[in-house]
Structures are given as structure tokens and as C-alpha cells.
Design an enzyme around this catalytic site. Structure first.
Site, PDB file in Angstrom:
ATOM      1  N   ASP A  16      -3.945  -2.497   3.213  1.00 47.78           N
ATOM      2  CA  ASP A  16      -4.733  -1.662   2.290  1.00 47.78           C
ATOM      3  C   ASP A  16      -5.782  -0.890   3.097  1.00 47.78           C
ATOM      4  O   ASP A  16      -6.109   0.256   2.785  1.00 47.78           O
ATOM      5  CB  ASP A  16      -5.425  -2.555   1.247  1.00 47.78           C
ATOM      6  CG  ASP A  16      -5.686  -1.848  -0.076  1.00 47.78           C
ATOM      7  OD1 ASP A  16      -5.565  -0.609  -0.119  1.00 47.78           O
ATOM      8  OD2 ASP A  16      -6.023  -2.530  -1.061  1.00 47.78           O
ATOM      9  N   HIS A 210     -11.901  -3.174  -5.230  1.00 49.18           N
ATOM     10  CA  HIS A 210     -12.415  -2.122  -4.340  1.00 49.18           C
ATOM     11  C   HIS A 210     -13.887  -1.893  -4.697  1.00 49.18           C
ATOM     12  O   HIS A 210     -14.338  -2.233  -5.803  1.00 49.18           O
ATOM     13  CB  HIS A 210     -11.563  -0.862  -4.486  1.00 49.18           C
ATOM     14  CG  HIS A 210     -10.211  -1.000  -3.840  1.00 49.18           C
ATOM     15  ND1 HIS A 210      -9.886  -0.406  -2.651  1.00 49.18           N
ATOM     16  CD2 HIS A 210      -9.111  -1.710  -4.209  1.00 49.18           C
ATOM     17  CE1 HIS A 210      -8.649  -0.732  -2.307  1.00 49.18           C
ATOM     18  NE2 HIS A 210      -8.149  -1.526  -3.257  1.00 49.18           N
ATOM     19  N   CYS A 241      -6.407   3.626  -1.772  1.00 49.53           N
ATOM     20  CA  CYS A 241      -5.010   3.919  -2.083  1.00 49.53           C
ATOM     21  C   CYS A 241      -4.801   5.430  -2.054  1.00 49.53           C
ATOM     22  O   CYS A 241      -5.553   6.170  -2.685  1.00 49.53           O
ATOM     23  CB  CYS A 241      -4.655   3.359  -3.461  1.00 49.53           C
ATOM     24  SG  CYS A 241      -2.989   3.783  -3.955  1.00 49.53           S
ATOM     25  N   ASN A 250     -11.673  -1.693   0.093  1.00 46.69           N
ATOM     26  CA  ASN A 250     -11.775  -3.018  -0.540  1.00 46.69           C
ATOM     27  C   ASN A 250     -13.168  -3.559  -0.281  1.00 46.69           C
ATOM     28  O   ASN A 250     -13.835  -3.164   0.668  1.00 46.69           O
ATOM     29  CB  ASN A 250     -10.788  -3.988   0.117  1.00 46.69           C
ATOM     30  CG  ASN A 250      -9.349  -3.660  -0.182  1.00 46.69           C
ATOM     31  OD1 ASN A 250      -8.767  -2.796   0.432  1.00 46.69           O
ATOM     32  ND2 ASN A 250      -8.774  -4.359  -1.133  1.00 46.69           N
TER      33      ASN A 250
HETATM   34  P1  HMG Z   1      11.258   7.505  -4.495  1.00 47.64           P
HETATM   35  O1  HMG Z   1      11.163   8.845  -3.811  1.00 47.64           O
HETATM   36  O2  HMG Z   1      11.291   7.456  -5.979  1.00 47.64           O
HETATM   37  O3  HMG Z   1      12.431   6.617  -3.877  1.00 47.64           O
HETATM   38  O4  HMG Z   1      10.033   6.635  -3.989  1.00 47.64           O
HETATM   39  P2  HMG Z   1      13.950   6.839  -3.745  1.00 47.64           P
HETATM   40  O5  HMG Z   1      14.603   5.516  -3.944  1.00 47.64           O
HETATM   41  O6  HMG Z   1      14.431   8.019  -4.565  1.00 47.64           O
HETATM   42  O7  HMG Z   1      14.112   7.238  -2.201  1.00 47.64           O
HETATM   43  C1  HMG Z   1      13.599   8.454  -1.668  1.00 47.64           C
HETATM   44  C2  HMG Z   1      13.597   8.365  -0.145  1.00 47.64           C
HETATM   45  O8  HMG Z   1      12.710   7.302   0.287  1.00 47.64           O
HETATM   46  C3  HMG Z   1      14.946   8.019   0.465  1.00 47.64           C
HETATM   47  O9  HMG Z   1      14.980   8.636   1.746  1.00 47.64           O
HETATM   48  C4  HMG Z   1      14.889   6.534   0.635  1.00 47.64           C
HETATM   49  O10 HMG Z   1      15.742   6.052   1.644  1.00 47.64           O
HETATM   50  C5  HMG Z   1      13.449   6.336   1.052  1.00 47.64           C
HETATM   51  P3  HMG Z   1      15.658  10.067   2.013  1.00 47.64           P
HETATM   52  O11 HMG Z   1      17.073   9.897   1.519  1.00 47.64           O
HETATM   53  O12 HMG Z   1      14.875  11.057   1.181  1.00 47.64           O
HETATM   54  O13 HMG Z   1      15.521  10.260   3.469  1.00 47.64           O
HETATM   55  N1  HMG Z   1      12.932   5.003   0.725  1.00 47.64           N
HETATM   56  C6  HMG Z   1      12.358   4.172   1.600  1.00 47.64           C
HETATM   57  N2  HMG Z   1      12.081   4.282   2.910  1.00 47.64           N
HETATM   58  C7  HMG Z   1      11.492   3.220   3.507  1.00 47.64           C
HETATM   59  N3  HMG Z   1      11.142   2.095   2.863  1.00 47.64           N
HETATM   60  C8  HMG Z   1      11.379   1.964   1.547  1.00 47.64           C
HETATM   61  C9  HMG Z   1      12.020   3.028   0.870  1.00 47.64           C
HETATM   62  N4  HMG Z   1      12.388   3.201  -0.406  1.00 47.64           N
HETATM   63  C10 HMG Z   1      12.955   4.421  -0.490  1.00 47.64           C
HETATM   64  N5  HMG Z   1      11.019   0.835   0.916  1.00 47.64           N
HETATM   65  C11 HMG Z   1       8.992   4.555  -3.447  1.00 47.64           C
HETATM   66  C12 HMG Z   1       9.820   5.305  -4.460  1.00 47.64           C
HETATM   67  C13 HMG Z   1       8.533   3.251  -4.118  1.00 47.64           C
HETATM   68  C14 HMG Z   1       9.837   4.241  -2.217  1.00 47.64           C
HETATM   69  C15 HMG Z   1       7.785   5.432  -3.048  1.00 47.64           C
HETATM   70  O14 HMG Z   1       7.135   5.856  -4.202  1.00 47.64           O
HETATM   71  C16 HMG Z   1       6.822   4.722  -2.150  1.00 47.64           C
HETATM   72  O15 HMG Z   1       7.134   4.383  -1.003  1.00 47.64           O
HETATM   73  N6  HMG Z   1       5.592   4.498  -2.643  1.00 47.64           N
HETATM   74  C17 HMG Z   1       4.610   3.761  -1.860  1.00 47.64           C
HETATM   75  C18 HMG Z   1       3.280   3.877  -2.490  1.00 47.64           C
HETATM   76  C19 HMG Z   1       2.304   3.034  -1.750  1.00 47.64           C
HETATM   77  O16 HMG Z   1       2.588   2.408  -0.734  1.00 47.64           O
HETATM   78  N7  HMG Z   1       1.069   3.012  -2.265  1.00 47.64           N
HETATM   79  C20 HMG Z   1       0.023   2.248  -1.696  1.00 47.64           C
HETATM   80  C21 HMG Z   1       0.192   0.779  -1.895  1.00 47.64           C
HETATM   81  S1  HMG Z   1      -0.227   0.213  -3.534  1.00 47.64           S
HETATM   82  C22 HMG Z   1      -1.918  -0.033  -3.452  1.00 47.64           C
HETATM   83  O17 HMG Z   1      -2.558   0.346  -2.507  1.00 47.64           O
HETATM   84  C23 HMG Z   1      -2.593  -0.817  -4.541  1.00 47.64           C
HETATM   85  C24 HMG Z   1      -2.902  -2.254  -4.155  1.00 47.64           C
HETATM   86  O18 HMG Z   1      -3.727  -2.312  -3.003  1.00 47.64           O
HETATM   87  C25 HMG Z   1      -3.608  -2.970  -5.297  1.00 47.64           C
HETATM   88  C26 HMG Z   1      -4.788  -2.196  -5.849  1.00 47.64           C
HETATM   89  O19 HMG Z   1      -5.727  -1.842  -5.102  1.00 47.64           O
HETATM   90  O20 HMG Z   1      -4.739  -1.948  -7.059  1.00 47.64           O
HETATM   91  C27 HMG Z   1      -1.615  -3.040  -3.852  1.00 47.64           C
HETATM   92 MG    MG Z   2      -5.937  -2.057  -3.038  1.00 50.71          MG
END
Ligand code: HMG
Ligand code: MG
Length: 304
Positions: A16, A210, A241, A250
Site C-alpha cells: 500500500d 488511512h 490508493c 496509511n
Molecule cells: P481488467 O482490465 O478488467 O482485466 O482489469 P482483464 O481481465 O480484462 O485484463 C486486462 C489486461 O490485464 C490483460 O492484459 C490481462 O492479462 C492483464 P492484455 O491482454 O491487455 O495485455 N491482467 C493482469 N496482469 C497481471 N496481473 C494480473 C492481471 N489481471 C489481468 N492479476 C484488474 C482488472 C483487477 C486486473 C485491474 O483492474 C487491476 O489490476 N486493478 C488493480 C487495482 C489496484 O491494485 N488498486 C490498488 C490496490 S487496492 C487498495 O489499495 C485498497 C486497500 O489498500 C484497502 C483500502 O485502503 O481500502 C487494499
Molecule cells: Mg489501503
């Protein structure tokens, strides 16, 4: 109400903390050293990386190299975020022993963060949980925006409880409740816990707050009074985020440790070592820690 006698800390700085770092990518070797330093300081749960799309979160693009590069200690759990099966397979191949899925209590945030609705996300997590179980890997669940959403504003405690229950029923061993944009206040935090504990046992809930409005410590105290005994925090107060505009870091691990020490709650973590690590990592990033305790203890002059 009595405070818990022990608190489990879940360190967030490598994931994070660094996922939202603007500008150039943080070198893999720095991430590895950060994780190793945090483990040496006595932190036993470290969220080390994120197997998400590198197009969405470029800073986490080297998750596999990070996981393979750390000096694993047997007493430390190193976990990683895995939003889908592709992420989970990557994590398993890199030897990750615990993963996390992340949903939200807000529809709009779910769309922005993981590109699907809450219901779609829960359906997407089912096979992740099943595959993780098969591999003998524990899964943590996050609910974001539990005290407010950057797009929808107020969030009903009932909605948080509903998503937390869905993740718990699916098999997540612990549910981390995220005040993603740090807007919560103690009474709201208590109400959110009161609603959620009716659906998920209190000992399975974690607070992930956070500190955008400087309320995180007060909110933590409030939820500890409700019986929450798992706290997520990031050394130096790093983080935010990418899909929650205005979200700052955080709550700082140093500040939480100082609070807990004052309350006589032992964590087994060496506060000074965490302070030193906070100065070290922020020096790599070209700034100072945002932990007040770190700044007060060292007068800003620590060069470790
Ligand atoms: P999407 O575009 O809907 O996914 O993204 P898709 O299945 O259509 O795939 C699109 C492309 O992404 C493809 O590649 C996949 O292979 C690739 P392309 O054919 O275009 O070359 N792909 C991946 N590559 C690597 N690893 C993977 C993966 N999945 C698909 N796992 C997806 C959907 C969920 C992947 C996208 O929206 C994403 O990666 N989001 C990440 C968001 C994120 O990390 N946010 C921050 C973390 S959450 C947070 O901080 C909150 C938290 O701290 C708690 C709080 O504070 O509340 C946890
Ligand atoms: Mg967080």
C-alpha cells in the site's frame, strides 16, 4: 470497554505504501531491502507486493522479483494482493504463502479500482479462494471505502457488513476494513464495527485506516475498544490508493507502536528499528517520514 491485551500488526509499506508512489519506479532492490528491514524490526505480517495488472499499477510490476528476492524468515508471513486467478497463479509461482482479495463497500470505487461491480468482484474471488485453498494458501479479504468513498460519499455500515460477510463466508480468514480515503471519525468507526461484527466475528476483523484527516489513531483507539485486535499500518505513513483521489498514506506504524506502548500493549516490534527504516525508505524516495513519532524521536536528523 477493555482494550485488547495483544495486537497483531500487519505492515503495509511495501505494498500500500509504494503502490501509489509517483514518478520513477522504485527499484526492486530497494523494495526487497525494505521488506527485509521491516522483518528484522520484528514485524511478522508484511504485505510485500501486488500481483495486479502493471498497466493499472506500474509500481507493483516487479511483484514476482520482489517475492523471490526477499530473505524469508520462518516467523514472518509475506503476503500479496491477488485480484483474480491470473494474479493468484503469479503469486503461487513466486512462492507467496498468503494472498488477499480486495473488494469495496462502494459500487463506484469497485468500478474504478478493479473494473467491475461489487457482485462481479465477489464472483471473481470465488475461484481465487478455491484455488488458494487447493494450494494451501490463506486468503485475507479487504473491504475498501468503509467510512466514505471518493465518488459516493457516505457509506452505510450495513453495506460494509454485507460485503465483509460475503468475503468471510467465501473463506477469507480475516477481513480488513479499509478507510481508504481516511475520512472517518471515531463514532462512525465504532458504528461501522458494530454493524460488521454482527456478521463476522470481531476477532476476524482488522482495521486498515488511512490518515488523510489525521483521525486514524483516534479511530483505531475507538475500534480497539470494540475489540478489534488486528491493525494495518505502513512504516513512515507511506501510501495511498491510485484509484482514490486525495487518499494519503496509511496510519504510520511508528505512531501505532508508540500508542500501543503507551497503552502497555506489547507487539514485539522494535520501534526504533521501524523509525530507522522509515527514515531510510523515505530518503530513497526523497522526503521525510510522515510519522509524527519518527519526526519527534529523531528531530528529523536520523540518517539510517
Ligand atoms: P481488467 O482490465 O478488467 O482485466 O482489469 P482483464 O481481465 O480484462 O485484463 C486486462 C489486461 O490485464 C490483460 O492484459 C490481462 O492479462 C492483464 P492484455 O491482454 O491487455 O495485455 N491482467 C493482469 N496482469 C497481471 N496481473 C494480473 C492481471 N489481471 C489481468 N492479476 C484488474 C482488472 C483487477 C486486473 C485491474 O483492474 C487491476 O489490476 N486493478 C488493480 C487495482 C489496484 O491494485 N488498486 C490498488 C490496490 S487496492 C487498495 O489499495 C485498497 C486497500 O489498500 C484497502 C483500502 O485502503 O481500502 C487494499
Ligand atoms: Mg489501503
Amino acid at each position: 470497554m477493555a482494550l485488547p491485551s495483544a495486537i497483531k500488526l500487519f505492515e503495509m509499506a511495501p505494498r500500500d505504501g509504494l503502490q501509489n508512489e509517483p514518478g520513477t519506479l522504485v527499484p526492486t532492490a530497494i523494495k526487497i531491502e525494505l521488506i527485509d528491514r521491516l522483518a528484522s524490526a520484528g514485524l511478522t505480517h508484511i504485505e510485500a507486493a501486488s500481483f495486479v495488472s502493471p498497466k493499472w499499477v506500474p509500481q507493483m510490476g516487479d511483484a514476482a522479483e520482489v517475492m523471490r528476492g526477499i530473505k524469508r524468515r520462518p516467523d514472518v508471513v509475506y503476503s500479496a494482493l491477488t485480484p483474480n486467478l491470473k494474479g493468484l497463479e503469479g503469486a503461487l509461482a513466486a512462492g507467496v504463502e498468503e494472498v488477499a482479495v480486495f473488494g469495496a463497500a462502494s459500487e463506484a470505487f469497485s468500478q474504478q479500482n478493479i473494473n467491475c461491480s461489487i457482485a462481479e468482484s465477489l464472483a471473481r474471488f470465488e475461484p481465487v479462494l478455491a484455488r488458494a485453498k487447493e494450494a494451501g494458501v490463506q486468503v485475507r479479504g479487504y473491504v475498501s471505502c468503509v467510512l466514505g468513498c471518493p465518488y459516493e460519499g457516505d457509506i452505510a455500515p450495513k453495506k460494509v457488513a454485507e460485503v465483509a460477510k460475503a468475503l468471510f463466508d467465501m473463506g477469507c480468514y480475516e477481513i480488513s476494513l479499509g478507510d481508504t480515503i481516511g475520512v472517518g471519525t471515531p463514532l462512525a468507526a465504532k458504528r461501522m464495527i458494530e454493524a460488521t461484527r454482527q456478521q463476522v466475528p470481531i476477532e476476524k476483523l482488522a482495521a486498515h485506516f488511512h490518515d488523510t484527516y489525521g483521525m486514524a489513531l483516534a479511530n483505531l483507539y475507538a475500534v480497539m475498544e470494540e475489540g478489534v485486535h488486528v491493525i494495518d499500518a505502513a512504516t513512515a505513513g507511506l501510501g495511498g490508493c491510485p484509484y482514490a483521489k486525495g487518499a494519503s498514506g496509511n496510519v504510520a506504524t511508528e505512531d501505532v507502536l508508540y500508542l500501543l506502548e503507551g497503552l502497555g500493549i506489547d507487539t514485539g516490534v522494535d520501534l526504533q528499528a521501524v523509525i530507522d527504516t522509515g527514515y531510510w525508505i523515505t530518503r530513497q524516495l526523497g522526503r521525510k517520514p510522515s510519522s509524527k513519532v519518527a519526526l519527534a524521536r529523531n528531530g528529523g536528523g536520523n540518517q539510517q
